[in-house]
Design an enzyme around this catalytic site. Structure first.
Site, PDB file in Angstrom:
ATOM      1  CG  ASP A 101      -2.080   0.919   1.144  1.00 44.19           C
ATOM      2  OD1 ASP A 101      -2.046   1.836   0.319  1.00 44.19           O
ATOM      3  OD2 ASP A 101      -3.048   0.729   1.900  1.00 44.19           O
ATOM      4  CG  ASP A 102      -0.321   4.758   0.083  1.00 47.91           C
ATOM      5  OD1 ASP A 102      -1.084   4.427  -0.834  1.00 47.91           O
ATOM      6  OD2 ASP A 102      -0.672   5.486   1.026  1.00 47.91           O
TER       7      ASP A 102
ATOM      8  CB  CYS B 108      -6.647   2.675  -1.274  1.00 46.63           C
ATOM      9  SG  CYS B 108      -5.210   3.339  -0.417  1.00 46.63           S
TER      10      CYS B 108
ATOM     11  NE  ARG C 256      -6.061  -1.269  -1.635  1.00 46.92           N
ATOM     12  CZ  ARG C 256      -5.004  -1.896  -1.127  1.00 46.92           C
ATOM     13  NH1 ARG C 256      -5.032  -3.205  -0.977  1.00 46.92           N
ATOM     14  NH2 ARG C 256      -3.938  -1.212  -0.743  1.00 46.92           N
TER      15      ARG C 256
ATOM     16  CE  LYS D  64      -6.323   0.063   2.101  1.00 46.35           C
ATOM     17  NZ  LYS D  64      -5.459   1.254   1.919  1.00 46.35           N
TER      18      LYS D  64
ATOM     19  CG  HIS E 123      -9.909   0.577   1.264  1.00 52.69           C
ATOM     20  ND1 HIS E 123      -8.929   1.516   1.044  1.00 52.69           N
ATOM     21  CD2 HIS E 123     -10.961   1.252   1.802  1.00 52.69           C
ATOM     22  CE1 HIS E 123      -9.361   2.709   1.426  1.00 52.69           C
ATOM     23  NE2 HIS E 123     -10.590   2.572   1.898  1.00 52.69           N
TER      24      HIS E 123
ATOM     25  CB  SER F  22      -6.998   3.192   4.854  1.00 57.55           C
ATOM     26  OG  SER F  22      -6.925   3.120   3.443  1.00 57.55           O
TER      27      SER F  22
ATOM     28  CG  HIS G  30      -2.151   3.837   3.942  1.00 60.88           C
ATOM     29  ND1 HIS G  30      -2.537   4.610   5.019  1.00 60.88           N
ATOM     30  CD2 HIS G  30      -2.970   4.200   2.915  1.00 60.88           C
ATOM     31  CE1 HIS G  30      -3.542   5.394   4.655  1.00 60.88           C
ATOM     32  NE2 HIS G  30      -3.816   5.174   3.385  1.00 60.88           N
TER      33      HIS G  30
ATOM     34  CG  ASP H 192      -2.329   0.837  -3.089  1.00 61.11           C
ATOM     35  OD1 ASP H 192      -1.155   1.269  -2.979  1.00 61.11           O
ATOM     36  OD2 ASP H 192      -3.229   1.165  -2.298  1.00 61.11           O
ATOM     37  CG  ASN H 193      -1.991   4.305  -4.438  1.00 58.60           C
ATOM     38  OD1 ASN H 193      -3.062   3.828  -4.047  1.00 58.60           O
ATOM     39  ND2 ASN H 193      -1.115   4.820  -3.581  1.00 58.60           N
TER      40      ASN H 193
ATOM     41  CE  LYS I 104      -3.247   7.555  -0.979  1.00 56.94           C
ATOM     42  NZ  LYS I 104      -3.230   6.754   0.262  1.00 56.94           N
TER      43      LYS I 104
END
Length: 457
Positions: free
Chosen positions: A34-35, A74, A78, A127, A129, A152, A206, A258-259, A279
């Site tokens: 994540d991130d 996010c 996904r 996660k 989300h 998150s 994240h 994810d990003n 992001k």
């Protein structure tokens, strides 16, 4: 029966050009962090964070240098990964919150649901989300097993869920990465004799970021680097388990994010490396993500693919690999990557849409990207300050950092790409109305009292 294992690590799977589907079902493990920024992994240039296990995947498999998430945030990213579709087709342009009553529509078909047609054991650890009301949770989207935080880790009411039930209201995030890793390895142990799909979606890095005592102070980039090095350890634990069970040679291992990095969080937010912004923006730093994959004996070691590929491509790729038809009752935007993974072929298609929420902001065609004028963002605690810009035309092969705008020099070419973008957008068809993520609280009673007290003075 000789069983092929496919490991999808942090959001990554590819496809063959015109391959015969494998007669023996592979396992799939998808690790999705994540991130994580483009500049946070050794294989992509990081020198102050050590990621030997992720780098091993690149060394023994394939590295994608132009791999895109479908969104810079996010939830949409996904949804796209799991369905092979632009999230705007589902009305998903924003992230879900604990107070959301909506989620990814139940009629969407996920990778897990595809694989259930071949009697896979399916699990998500980490996660989700995509909606935490019961009808939107993983067990209603093709997964047999779920453990993790449903949204998150910076949101209210962080809990661990197992299946559809909350099992822990007091989550110590220092140990979230280790907890997820243990759950993932336990799943592999339970299902090692069956074809399985494991989607390991880490909550880190994240914010708020946490590392266990074992990793605190171990990197040269402060706590953020410590967190990433613990994620790399987790990858190593997965690889070790596969080796111990003699599954590695039959496993496709994928790692992705994810990003891009949340740059407004400064030293807790990661690095986009040579890319512009991160992001929440449709510059490359927000949507181009570090992605590697390995399958020993299937993917040539040390391969580098330097053309467009996306998270949405995993859906048709996996379908092809296991011999499940891609659904024909809906548009699938991903492309089969088998030719890229298993031969010297190329991905079919060289265009990509950059959406911000439901708005199309930029478009890639071949080596070039056009980006519509942007009014800028003044900056906030949750989003980076970014100046305004006019129309942009970028040659991404020569300028991955988007520093040299070619539009003033080649306006006719730029206009032609914008026209191509508009026509391509029309061909996508109409999108549904965006889902209602949440509504504001009615605080009129507080305003009433405030005004009343002012008048009494």
């Amino acid at each position: 029966m000789y069983r092929l294992s496919i490991l999808v690590l942090i959001g990554f799977i590819t496809s063959c050009s015109n391959p015969e589907p494998t007669s023996e079902l592979p396992n799939i493990i998808h690790v999705f962090v994540d991130d994580l920024g483009y500049g946070d992994v050794g294989a992509f240039g990081a020198t102050d964070i050590k990621t030997p296990n992720i780098d091993r995947i690149a060394d023994e498999g394939i590295k994608f240098t132009e791999f895109y998430s479908a969104s810079s945030i996010c939830s949409p990213s996904r949804a796209a990964l799991l369905t092979g579709r632009y999230p705007q087709r589902m009305g998903i342009g924003q992230v879900f919150f604990p107070e959301s009553f909506t989620g990814m529509p139940e009629e969407e078909i996920t990778i897990a649901e595809l694989l259930k047609k071949k009697e896979y054991a399916t699990a998500i650890v980490g996660k989700w989300h995509l909606g935490h009301r019961k009808q939107y949770l993983p067990l209603n989207q093709g997964f047999d097993y779920y453990f993790g935080i449903p949204y998150s880790n910076d949101m209210e009411s962080v809990v661990y869920m197992r299946g559809n039930e909350v099992v822990d209201f007091e989550v110590d995030q220092h140990y979230t990465t280790k907890t997820y890793t243990r759950e993932a390895i336990d799943f592999i142990e339970r299902e090692k004799d069956n074809p399985f799909f494991l989607y390991l979606a880490h909550s880190m890095p994240h914010v708020p970021i946490y590392a266990s005592e074992q990793f605190e102070g171990t990197s040269e980039r402060g706590l953020y680097g410590d967190v990433v090095q613990e994620l790399d350890w987790s990858v190593g634990q997965i690889i070790q388990k596969l080796e111990d069970e003699k599954l590695l040679e039959n496993t496709l291992l994928i790692f992705s994010s994810d990003n891009g990095p949340w740059l407004v969080m400064e030293d807790h937010g990661g690095s986009a490396g040579p890319l512009r912004e991160g992001k929440q923006f449709t510059f490359e730093g927000g949507m181009r993500v570090p992605t590697v994959a390995m399958w020993k004996g299937k993917i040539v070691a040390g391969k580098v693919y330097e053309d467009l590929a996306t998270q949405m491509d995993w859906f048709p790729t996996i379908a092809q690999m296991v011999g499940v038809p891609v659904p024909d009752d809906r548009e699938i935007d991903g492309k089969d990557l088998s030719a890229v993974l298993f031969s010297d072929g190329e991905r079919d298609g060289d265009t990509f849409f950059y959406f911000d929420d439901m708005e199309l902001q930029a478009y890639r065609s071949g080596d070039y990207k056009v980006k519509k004028p942007y009014s800028g963002f003044p900056g906030a605690a949750w989003k980076q300050k970014v100046p305004a810009h006019d129309s942009l035309l970028i040659n991404l092969k020569e300028d991955m950092g988007e520093q040299h705008n070619l539009y003033p020099e080649q306006p006719d070419f730029g206009i032609s790409l914008f026209e191509e973008m508009n026509q391509a957008r029309k061909e996508l068809g109409a999108f549904p109305a965006p889902l209602i993520i949440r509504t504001g609280a009615d605080n009129s009673h507080y305003r009433y009292l405030e005004q009343k007290h002012k008048q009494e003075k």
